[in-house]
Design a protein around this motif. Structure first.
Motif, PDB file in Angstrom:
ATOM      1  N   UNK A 123       3.141  -5.082   4.052  1.00  0.00           N
ATOM      2  CA  UNK A 123       4.026  -5.212   2.903  1.00  0.00           C
ATOM      3  C   UNK A 123       3.803  -4.220   1.778  1.00  0.00           C
ATOM      4  N   UNK A 124       2.947  -3.203   1.998  1.00  0.00           N
ATOM      5  CA  UNK A 124       2.578  -2.334   0.883  1.00  0.00           C
ATOM      6  C   UNK A 124       3.725  -1.428   0.427  1.00  0.00           C
ATOM      7  N   UNK A 125       4.676  -1.145   1.288  1.00  0.00           N
ATOM      8  CA  UNK A 125       5.812  -0.306   0.889  1.00  0.00           C
ATOM      9  C   UNK A 125       6.892  -1.118   0.178  1.00  0.00           C
ATOM     10  N   UNK A 126       6.820  -2.427   0.243  1.00  0.00           N
ATOM     11  CA  UNK A 126       7.877  -3.283  -0.284  1.00  0.00           C
ATOM     12  C   UNK A 126       8.145  -3.035  -1.770  1.00  0.00           C
ATOM     13  N   UNK A 127       7.080  -2.854  -2.547  1.00  0.00           N
ATOM     14  CA  UNK A 127       7.258  -2.626  -3.987  1.00  0.00           C
ATOM     15  C   UNK A 127       8.027  -1.349  -4.248  1.00  0.00           C
ATOM     16  N   UNK A 128       7.785  -0.320  -3.431  1.00  0.00           N
ATOM     17  CA  UNK A 128       8.515   0.939  -3.600  1.00  0.00           C
ATOM     18  C   UNK A 128       9.981   0.756  -3.243  1.00  0.00           C
ATOM     19  N   UNK A 129      10.231   0.068  -2.154  1.00  0.00           N
ATOM     20  CA  UNK A 129      11.618  -0.124  -1.718  1.00  0.00           C
ATOM     21  C   UNK A 129      12.416  -0.908  -2.761  1.00  0.00           C
ATOM     22  N   UNK A 130      11.804  -1.934  -3.307  1.00  0.00           N
ATOM     23  CA  UNK A 130      12.529  -2.802  -4.237  1.00  0.00           C
ATOM     24  C   UNK A 130      12.750  -2.159  -5.605  1.00  0.00           C
ATOM     25  N   UNK A 131      12.031  -1.072  -5.908  1.00  0.00           N
ATOM     26  CA  UNK A 131      12.177  -0.403  -7.208  1.00  0.00           C
ATOM     27  C   UNK A 131      12.729   1.013  -7.045  1.00  0.00           C
ATOM     28  N   UNK A 132      13.416   1.269  -5.927  1.00  0.00           N
ATOM     29  CA  UNK A 132      13.842   2.638  -5.614  1.00  0.00           C
ATOM     30  C   UNK A 132      14.945   3.157  -6.528  1.00  0.00           C
ATOM     31  N   UNK A 133      15.603   2.271  -7.283  1.00  0.00           N
ATOM     32  CA  UNK A 133      16.697   2.706  -8.156  1.00  0.00           C
ATOM     33  C   UNK A 133      16.315   2.701  -9.634  1.00  0.00           C
ATOM     34  N   UNK A 134      15.028   2.461  -9.953  1.00  0.00           N
ATOM     35  CA  UNK A 134      14.653   2.274 -11.364  1.00  0.00           C
ATOM     36  C   UNK A 134      13.241   2.814 -11.579  1.00  0.00           C
ATOM     37  N   UNK A 135      13.140   3.948 -12.246  1.00  0.00           N
ATOM     38  CA  UNK A 135      11.823   4.557 -12.433  1.00  0.00           C
ATOM     39  C   UNK A 135      10.908   3.687 -13.284  1.00  0.00           C
ATOM     40  N   UNK A 136      11.455   3.008 -14.296  1.00  0.00           N
ATOM     41  CA  UNK A 136      10.604   2.149 -15.116  1.00  0.00           C
ATOM     42  C   UNK A 136      10.027   1.003 -14.294  1.00  0.00           C
ATOM     43  N   UNK A 137      10.851   0.406 -13.431  1.00  0.00           N
ATOM     44  CA  UNK A 137      10.357  -0.669 -12.573  1.00  0.00           C
ATOM     45  C   UNK A 137       9.294  -0.148 -11.617  1.00  0.00           C
ATOM     46  N   UNK A 138       9.511   1.050 -11.069  1.00  0.00           N
ATOM     47  CA  UNK A 138       8.525   1.621 -10.149  1.00  0.00           C
ATOM     48  C   UNK A 138       7.198   1.868 -10.870  1.00  0.00           C
ATOM     49  N   UNK A 139       7.261   2.455 -12.063  1.00  0.00           N
ATOM     50  CA  UNK A 139       6.039   2.697 -12.822  1.00  0.00           C
ATOM     51  C   UNK A 139       5.346   1.389 -13.184  1.00  0.00           C
ATOM     52  N   UNK A 140       6.125   0.392 -13.564  1.00  0.00           N
ATOM     53  CA  UNK A 140       5.551  -0.895 -13.971  1.00  0.00           C
ATOM     54  C   UNK A 140       4.793  -1.549 -12.825  1.00  0.00           C
ATOM     55  N   UNK A 141       5.339  -1.466 -11.619  1.00  0.00           N
ATOM     56  CA  UNK A 141       4.763  -2.210 -10.500  1.00  0.00           C
ATOM     57  C   UNK A 141       3.710  -1.405  -9.742  1.00  0.00           C
ATOM     58  N   UNK A 142       3.970  -0.132  -9.467  1.00  0.00           N
ATOM     59  CA  UNK A 142       3.040   0.595  -8.583  1.00  0.00           C
ATOM     60  C   UNK A 142       1.787   1.046  -9.334  1.00  0.00           C
ATOM     61  N   UNK A 143       1.859   1.991 -10.280  1.00  0.00           N
ATOM     62  CA  UNK A 143       0.594   2.331 -10.944  1.00  0.00           C
ATOM     63  C   UNK A 143       0.046   1.241 -11.848  1.00  0.00           C
ATOM     64  N   UNK A 144       0.952   0.505 -12.563  1.00  0.00           N
ATOM     65  CA  UNK A 144       0.482  -0.380 -13.627  1.00  0.00           C
ATOM     66  C   UNK A 144       0.146  -1.793 -13.143  1.00  0.00           C
ATOM     67  N   UNK A 145       0.478  -2.127 -11.893  1.00  0.00           N
ATOM     68  CA  UNK A 145       0.041  -3.407 -11.308  1.00  0.00           C
ATOM     69  C   UNK A 145      -0.817  -3.148 -10.080  1.00  0.00           C
ATOM     70  N   UNK A 146      -0.246  -2.486  -9.071  1.00  0.00           N
ATOM     71  CA  UNK A 146      -0.965  -2.344  -7.805  1.00  0.00           C
ATOM     72  C   UNK A 146      -2.200  -1.460  -7.945  1.00  0.00           C
ATOM     73  N   UNK A 147      -2.044  -0.284  -8.541  1.00  0.00           N
ATOM     74  CA  UNK A 147      -3.214   0.582  -8.706  1.00  0.00           C
ATOM     75  C   UNK A 147      -4.171   0.015  -9.746  1.00  0.00           C
ATOM     76  N   UNK A 148      -3.642  -0.611 -10.780  1.00  0.00           N
ATOM     77  CA  UNK A 148      -4.525  -1.221 -11.780  1.00  0.00           C
ATOM     78  C   UNK A 148      -5.370  -2.325 -11.160  1.00  0.00           C
ATOM     79  N   UNK A 149      -4.835  -3.003 -10.144  1.00  0.00           N
ATOM     80  CA  UNK A 149      -5.629  -4.032  -9.474  1.00  0.00           C
ATOM     81  C   UNK A 149      -6.845  -3.406  -8.790  1.00  0.00           C
ATOM     82  N   UNK A 150      -6.673  -2.188  -8.302  1.00  0.00           N
ATOM     83  CA  UNK A 150      -7.805  -1.480  -7.726  1.00  0.00           C
ATOM     84  C   UNK A 150      -8.921  -1.266  -8.730  1.00  0.00           C
ATOM     85  N   UNK A 151      -8.566  -1.038  -9.999  1.00  0.00           N
ATOM     86  CA  UNK A 151      -9.585  -0.888 -11.039  1.00  0.00           C
ATOM     87  C   UNK A 151     -10.402  -2.171 -11.192  1.00  0.00           C
TER      88      UNK A 151
END
Length: 277
Positions: free
Chosen positions: A148-176
């Motif tokens: 399911x790791x690509x799902x966040x990208x697919x669901x935010x493919x039309x909105x750069x703010x949504x993509x930034x909010x979810x991928x770096x600021x949630x998923x990658x931040x969880x890695x921190x």
């Protein structure tokens, strides 16, 4: 007569559609290098694919069908850990490439600079982890992986703010949040090489989250929107998981992600989970 330079969109698309892991690593690093050296044209003349090309293995499974990793510290458990981390970094290559290729025309050169450098970092991380697996007598693709790791990208493919909010600021931040504890478990098992790999990934991921947060905040401020409130709205709308503490506040702060963003969202998630339990 000099041949026309390849467009940055064409080079990114080609890397995204490269399935074989080693070839994708090379393609991602090559795109980043050619872009940095000015050898790609600022032209977004090709669309990004709906999803990247991936190898036939690993088998991709939903989270509830993923096998147990095995006892921590056992050979099986160690291999499962490094395989899971390798898969995360493999998908992260495509997440960064897609970010640059899908939204670069809208966001500008600095955005493309940042996310192609992220793609090169993720490719290097994957290469380190794949090498680690091979030293353990395994290889990427030998075990099932999270589908399911690509799902966040697919669901935010039309909105750069949504993509930034979810991928770096949630998923990658969880890695921190989780990487320091994983690093210390690995170190306690006597695996200093593994601990060094995880430290390198952590250091780079702080920068990746910083890139995402900086571009998110700049976009919000350009339109007069409140960044933390906009982020909370987008996360509620587009992120299906839960934001659960503990948080690595110092790493998040170093990445520009202050508690103003995530404190109340985490509280609401905890309240909802308690209500449903």
């Amino acid at each position: 007569m000099t041949a026309p330079r390849e467009s940055v969109a064409s080079a990114i698309r080609r890397a995204l559609l490269t399935p074989e892991p080693k070839a994708k690593v090379f393609a991602a690093r090559d795109v980043a290098r050619r872009w940095r050296l000015g050898r790609l044209e600022w032209q977004f003349d090709e669309p990004m694919p709906e999803e990247p090309a991936w190898p036939a293995e690993p088998e991709l499974l939903p989270p509830n069908r993923m096998p147990k990793r095995g006892k921590a510290g056992s050979e099986r458990g160690r291999i499962a850990l490094w395989h899971a981390l390798a898969h995360i970094e493999f998908v992260a290559i495509d997440l960064a490439l897609d970010m640059a290729g899908r939204f670069g025309a809208q966001m500008g050169r600095g955005f493309v600079d940042d996310f192609l450098s992220v793609a090169a970092d993720e490719a290097m991380h994957f290469a380190l982890l794949d090498r680690k697996l091979r030293r353990l007598g395994c290889h990427y693709g030998a075990l099932p992986a999270h589908g399911g790791l690509w799902q966040a990208a697919h669901e935010t493919r039309h909105d750069v703010l949504a993509r930034l909010a979810v991928v770096p600021m949630v998923l990658e931040a969880r890695g921190l949040d989780v990487t320091p504890a994983t690093r210390e478990r690995v170190r306690a098992q006597g695996d200093e090489d593994g601990a060094r790999i995880l430290q390198r990934i952590l250091d780079d991921e702080i920068r990746h989250v910083r890139f995402g947060t900086r571009h998110f905040v700049a976009q919000c401020e350009a339109t007069g929107a409140n960044p933390p409130e906009s982020w909370k709205t987008l996360v509620k709308r587009h992120f299906r998981g839960a934001l659960k503490p503990p948080f690595n506040d110092s790493a998040r702060s170093a990445a520009g992600l202050s508690r103003d963003f995530y404190d109340s969202v985490a509280s609401e998630t905890n309240a909802r989970l308690a209500h449903n339990s």
